[in-house]
Design a protein around this motif. Structure first.
Motif, PDB file in Angstrom:
ATOM      1  N   VAL A 123       0.668  -1.215   0.014  1.00 25.78           N
ATOM      2  CA  VAL A 123       0.088   0.210  -0.034  1.00 25.78           C
ATOM      3  C   VAL A 123       0.817   1.216   0.019  1.00 25.78           C
ATOM      4  O   VAL A 123       0.755   2.031  -0.768  1.00 25.78           O
ATOM      5  N   GLN A 124       1.801   1.145   0.992  1.00 22.69           N
ATOM      6  CA  GLN A 124       2.692   2.386   0.859  1.00 22.69           C
ATOM      7  C   GLN A 124       3.474   2.750  -0.554  1.00 22.69           C
ATOM      8  O   GLN A 124       3.483   3.666  -0.880  1.00 22.69           O
ATOM      9  N   LYS A 125       3.881   1.563  -0.958  1.00 29.83           N
ATOM     10  CA  LYS A 125       4.609   1.637  -2.312  1.00 29.83           C
ATOM     11  C   LYS A 125       3.782   2.255  -3.468  1.00 29.83           C
ATOM     12  O   LYS A 125       3.978   3.337  -4.269  1.00 29.83           O
ATOM     13  N   ILE A 126       2.614   1.854  -3.393  1.00 31.23           N
ATOM     14  CA  ILE A 126       1.279   2.264  -4.259  1.00 31.23           C
ATOM     15  C   ILE A 126       1.270   3.837  -4.133  1.00 31.23           C
ATOM     16  O   ILE A 126       1.084   4.495  -5.073  1.00 31.23           O
ATOM     17  N   ILE A 127       0.967   4.141  -2.916  1.00 28.38           N
ATOM     18  CA  ILE A 127       0.575   5.499  -2.483  1.00 28.38           C
ATOM     19  C   ILE A 127       1.785   6.521  -2.868  1.00 28.38           C
ATOM     20  O   ILE A 127       1.533   7.604  -3.459  1.00 28.38           O
ATOM     21  N   GLU A 128       3.005   6.111  -2.568  1.00 28.57           N
ATOM     22  CA  GLU A 128       4.158   6.900  -2.867  1.00 28.57           C
ATOM     23  C   GLU A 128       4.115   7.050  -4.464  1.00 28.57           C
ATOM     24  O   GLU A 128       4.441   7.939  -5.219  1.00 28.57           O
TER      25      GLU A 128
END
Lengths: 98, 98
Positions: free
Chosen positions: A21-26
């Protein structure tokens, strides 16, 4: 709320792993930024639009040095929330914050 | 750029499936909206902040009916791009759009 809080919420809500999720939001934020740096507006239905807006040249003063400087015309990123987003915020905060 | 374009870019860049990327981006936008509807600002390092801002009450006029209406004080969502984001847009568009 910070990015970490949002990542936690999204991970909980969707069931996907936090790291992913963090990778995608970044990557999402990078993609919006890169698009605007190229001069392309970004339209996100239901959320709002990130648009390039021209700011007129203006004169500013350095009071301590008593000098005048001209800030030239420039382009800045501006977010226009969708009507839905604005109205929901206005409505839900009308009673709670008064 | 639309949401679909951003989803494509993020999917390509991260290697994750489009369906998953779309779900996470939708959940991200919902999370930001829900947070603001509760009156909580959202700080996204390197990107910017979504903050609740008070708009003062103002008077508007209906010219065809010749009446005056008062729009009461209200709260709206405002995005403040990070210094980095603003500067990169200003810098990269300074030459290209002039």
């Amino acid at each position: 709320m910070t990015k970490a809080d949002i990542v936690n919420e999204v991970a909980k809500g969707t069931g996907y792993e936090k790291v992913m999720v963090q990778k995608i939001i970044e990557a999402f934020m990078d993609s919006v930024k890169t698009s605007m740096e190229k001069g392309n507006d970004v339209f996100l239905r239901g959320f709002g639009s990130f648009v390039i807006t021209k700011r007129a040249a203006k004169t500013a003063r350095n009071i301590s040095k008593n000098t005048t400087i001209v800030i030239p015309e420039r382009f800045v990123p501006v977010f226009k929330p969708s009507k839905e987003f604005s109205e929901e915020v206005t409505k839900s905060l009308a009673t709670s914050k008064k």
